[in-house]
Design a protein around this motif. Structure first.
Motif, PDB file in Angstrom:
ATOM      1  N   VAL A 185      -4.635  -6.462  -6.752  1.00 60.55           N
ATOM      2  CA  VAL A 185      -4.381  -5.537  -5.650  1.00 60.55           C
ATOM      3  C   VAL A 185      -4.935  -3.953  -5.991  1.00 60.55           C
ATOM      4  O   VAL A 185      -5.781  -3.420  -5.299  1.00 60.55           O
ATOM      5  N   LEU A 222      -0.016   7.045  -6.319  1.00 58.17           N
ATOM      6  CA  LEU A 222      -1.164   8.444  -6.378  1.00 58.17           C
ATOM      7  C   LEU A 222      -0.339   9.743  -6.314  1.00 58.17           C
ATOM      8  O   LEU A 222      -0.733  10.734  -6.873  1.00 58.17           O
ATOM      9  N   LEU A 223       0.608   9.740  -5.753  1.00 61.12           N
ATOM     10  CA  LEU A 223       1.445  10.885  -5.464  1.00 61.12           C
ATOM     11  C   LEU A 223       1.951  11.271  -6.708  1.00 61.12           C
ATOM     12  O   LEU A 223       2.107  12.503  -7.134  1.00 61.12           O
ATOM     13  N   LEU A 259       1.545   1.842  -3.604  1.00 63.25           N
ATOM     14  CA  LEU A 259       0.349   2.593  -4.272  1.00 63.25           C
ATOM     15  C   LEU A 259       0.304   3.966  -3.993  1.00 63.25           C
ATOM     16  O   LEU A 259      -0.264   4.681  -4.708  1.00 63.25           O
ATOM     17  N   ARG A 260       0.440   4.265  -2.749  1.00 61.65           N
ATOM     18  CA  ARG A 260       0.517   5.896  -2.371  1.00 61.65           C
ATOM     19  C   ARG A 260       1.547   6.524  -3.298  1.00 61.65           C
ATOM     20  O   ARG A 260       1.377   7.786  -3.736  1.00 61.65           O
ATOM     21  N   ILE A 312      -8.918  -4.388  -5.705  1.00 60.09           N
ATOM     22  CA  ILE A 312      -9.355  -4.589  -4.119  1.00 60.09           C
ATOM     23  C   ILE A 312      -9.398  -3.284  -3.747  1.00 60.09           C
ATOM     24  O   ILE A 312     -10.349  -2.552  -2.953  1.00 60.09           O
ATOM     25  N   VAL A 313      -8.068  -2.419  -3.758  1.00 58.09           N
ATOM     26  CA  VAL A 313      -8.113  -1.125  -3.294  1.00 58.09           C
ATOM     27  C   VAL A 313      -9.066  -0.022  -4.179  1.00 58.09           C
ATOM     28  O   VAL A 313      -9.518   0.883  -3.506  1.00 58.09           O
ATOM     29  N   GLY A 314      -9.581  -0.642  -5.214  1.00 53.88           N
ATOM     30  CA  GLY A 314     -10.305   0.531  -6.151  1.00 53.88           C
ATOM     31  C   GLY A 314      -9.706   1.370  -6.723  1.00 53.88           C
ATOM     32  O   GLY A 314     -10.398   2.448  -7.188  1.00 53.88           O
ATOM     33  N   PHE A 315      -8.446   1.181  -6.962  1.00 51.66           N
ATOM     34  CA  PHE A 315      -7.496   2.126  -7.837  1.00 51.66           C
ATOM     35  C   PHE A 315      -7.821   1.936  -9.273  1.00 51.66           C
ATOM     36  O   PHE A 315      -7.152   2.790  -9.976  1.00 51.66           O
ATOM     37  N   LYS A 336     -10.460   2.269 -10.420  1.00 52.06           N
ATOM     38  CA  LYS A 336     -11.248   3.468 -10.925  1.00 52.06           C
ATOM     39  C   LYS A 336     -10.583   4.805 -10.959  1.00 52.06           C
ATOM     40  O   LYS A 336     -11.105   5.797 -11.133  1.00 52.06           O
ATOM     41  N   ILE A 337      -9.438   4.733 -10.322  1.00 51.26           N
ATOM     42  CA  ILE A 337      -8.990   6.446 -10.360  1.00 51.26           C
ATOM     43  C   ILE A 337      -7.840   6.433 -11.102  1.00 51.26           C
ATOM     44  O   ILE A 337      -7.426   7.350 -11.865  1.00 51.26           O
ATOM     45  N   SER A 363       0.928  -1.194   0.118  1.00 51.86           N
ATOM     46  CA  SER A 363      -0.011  -0.031  -0.172  1.00 51.86           C
ATOM     47  C   SER A 363       0.800   1.223  -0.283  1.00 51.86           C
ATOM     48  O   SER A 363       0.521   2.309  -0.439  1.00 51.86           O
ATOM     49  N   ALA A 364       1.929   1.447   0.610  1.00 51.41           N
ATOM     50  CA  ALA A 364       2.925   2.325   0.419  1.00 51.41           C
ATOM     51  C   ALA A 364       3.374   2.660  -0.915  1.00 51.41           C
ATOM     52  O   ALA A 364       3.536   3.678  -1.382  1.00 51.41           O
TER      53      ALA A 364
END
Lengths: 112, 386
Positions: free
Chosen positions: A87, A62-63, A58-59, A90-93, A95-96, A55-56
């Motif tokens: 992954v 995002l950045l 994934l963050r 599940i985290v929904g990314f 869609k982002i 998750s780090a």
């Protein structure tokens, strides 16, 4: 973890290899940012050889995406291995962040 | 022996003072707490300035001259390290949310349940001590390792210390932190009409900023859950609150569920979190469907779908974080959801909540062998008895 880049068509392809986890997520982000900073076009993050992302990590993505959005550059990821795709789902990314199944598909989508 | 913690109680209700002293008498006699009282916000500020060494404030909201919400804004000017707990009317979400936004650490609702209040006071004091320590570490500019230790203790301080005691169901959770990562937590909330809220979550980074993000997530979740019954609506609210000024792009995956012991209804919503595992009393194991929500804190105004199932007596639901499914053995392969399935396949209805959680930890550790733990491992189990 290893980051390389090449220019194909209208986009800068950044490829990441290995694992991105809590221990190296910041290093990964800095490495990507340093290869994209001299460029003002679209960026595709190729994950074909990415074996694990926490998750780090994934963050960090995002950045990176946020930075690109600020300078109005398109951003997409491509060629996710099954486990990585799961992954994202599940985290929904999914869609982002725009996801393409191959580099070729990503490049032609960016061009249009 | 340590000095007692000094607690300032602010309420215009004169009856509260003798009641508080009476109900807390054992803790006062034991030298754990001492109390100072004020009747409104202005008096409270006078006490804070006069006394000088107050550790926490417990304040009502509606009071003459200066109300509790205004007082909250003033407290940090006297001492930013004082932690505040608000006493509010039940379900007064608007004021509770304002109080949280103004830095209240927690809240209790009227009529005050003194057992609950005492737990809240202890949790607030524990958090305050961690916070003071974090500040002193920061001042000393110590190594990352120490910062991670502080973060992990903040994480421990927000986990529930007690589990509900009810003949109709059982809940039991556990969290084992990885050495370098601190992002998981779980919480259990008592809601209206005997319902309970269950939350399990994973914050996307380690260190003190992530631990503080985790804390605000837990506090917001608790605040919002009391006012709303639909898990999907709860996640939507918390997402919006977390997303406000989240420049850091920290995010949290949350599985939030409401269980109604009267009907056996279990309603859940996922914000980017793994799907719960359902074990029927006949030993059938299945993964509940994902509700396709996005992790919280990333984008504003998202809608979260929810899904409802009915638990029959003997059924069990297991909530977990990816520290369970992504645990690796020495060969580098992962435990995966299959590993979870195998633990419970064929288990019978006498499987209890605590056993379920303990079993997950036992089997994951067995699988990992000598391999090191990369991520926090968290598991929360609900079992319906009758």
């Amino acid at each position: 973890m290893d980051v390389t880049s090449q220019r194909t068509g209208g986009a800068l392809i950044v490829s990441v290899e290995g694992r991105v986890d809590g221990a190296n997520a910041r290093k990964f982000q800095k490495a990507v940012e340093s290869v994209i900073e001299d460029d003002d076009g679209a960026v595709i993050l190729d994950m074909e050889h990415l074996s694990y992302i926490s998750s780090a990590g994934l963050r960090s993505i995002l950045l990176i995406a946020k930075g690109l959005q600020k300078r109005n550059s398109q951003f997409a990821v491509c060629s996710l291995q099954d486990a990585i795709g799961e992954v994202f789902r599940i985290v929904g990314f999914d869609k982002i962040v725009t996801i393409h199944s191959s580099q070729g598909e990503a490049v032609s989508a960016m061009g249009s | 022996m340590n000095k007692p913690y000094k607690i300032l109680v602010v309420d215009d209700e004169p009856d509260l003072e003798p009641l508080m002293l009476q109900r807390m008498r054992r803790h006062i006699r034991a030298g754990r707490y001492s109390f100072v009282f004020a009747r409104n916000g202005l008096e409270a500020l006078d006490r804070l300035n006069e006394e000088g060494n107050i550790d926490m404030v417990l304040s009502d909201i509606n009071m003459p001259q200066m109300d509790g919400l205004t007082l909250l804004e003033q407290i940090p000017k006297v001492d930013p390290n004082i932690r505040s707990v608000i006493i509010s009317a039940y379900g007064d979400m608007k004021n509770i949310r304002t109080a949280m936004n103004r830095g209240a650490f927690d809240f209790v609702t009227k009529p005050v349940d003194f057992k609950d209040l005492q737990i809240t006071i202890e949790r607030t004091l524990a958090h305050m001590m961690e916070w003071r320590e974090a500040l002193s570490y920061r001042d000393k500019l110590v190594s990352i390792q120490n910062e991670l230790e502080v973060a992990s203790r903040i994480q421990q301080s927000i986990l529930p210390s007690e589990f509900p005691d009810d003949l109709r169901y059982q809940v039991y959770g556990n969290m084992e932190p990885a050495r370098d990562v601190g992002g998981d937590f779980f919480d259990i909330m008592l809601l209206d009409e005997g319902q309970i809220g269950l939350a399990i979550a994973d914050v996307s980074d380690k260190g003190v900023p992530a631990a503080l993000f985790m804390m605000s997530c837990r506090t917001l979740l608790k605040g919002v859950a009391i006012g709303l019954t639909d898990p999907g609506a709860v996640l939507g609210e918390v997402n919006d609150l977390l997303h406000e000024d989240n420049e850091t792009m920290l995010f949290v995956t949350v599985l939030y569920a409401v269980y109604n012991p009267a009907t056996g209804e279990f309603t859940y919503a996922s914000g980017g979190h793994d799907a719960p595992l359902l074990i029927r009393s006949d030993g059938t194991v299945s993964l509940l469907p994902l509700t396709d929500g996005i992790a919280l804190g990333v984008a504003p105004e998202l809608e979260y779908k929810q899904h409802k199932i009915e638990l029959s007596p003997g059924d069990t639901v297991v909530l977990y974080t990816d520290g369970v499914t992504e645990a690796q053995n020495t060969d580098g392969s992962a435990f995966q959801v299959d590993g979870l399935h195998q633990i419970f396949a064929g288990s019978s209805s006498y499987l209890k909540a605590r056993e379920g959680t303990d079993l997950v930890f036992e089997k994951v550790r067995e699988f990992m062998g000598e391999a090191s733990q990369f991520d926090d491992i968290t598991c929360l189990t609900l079992h319906r008895d009758t």
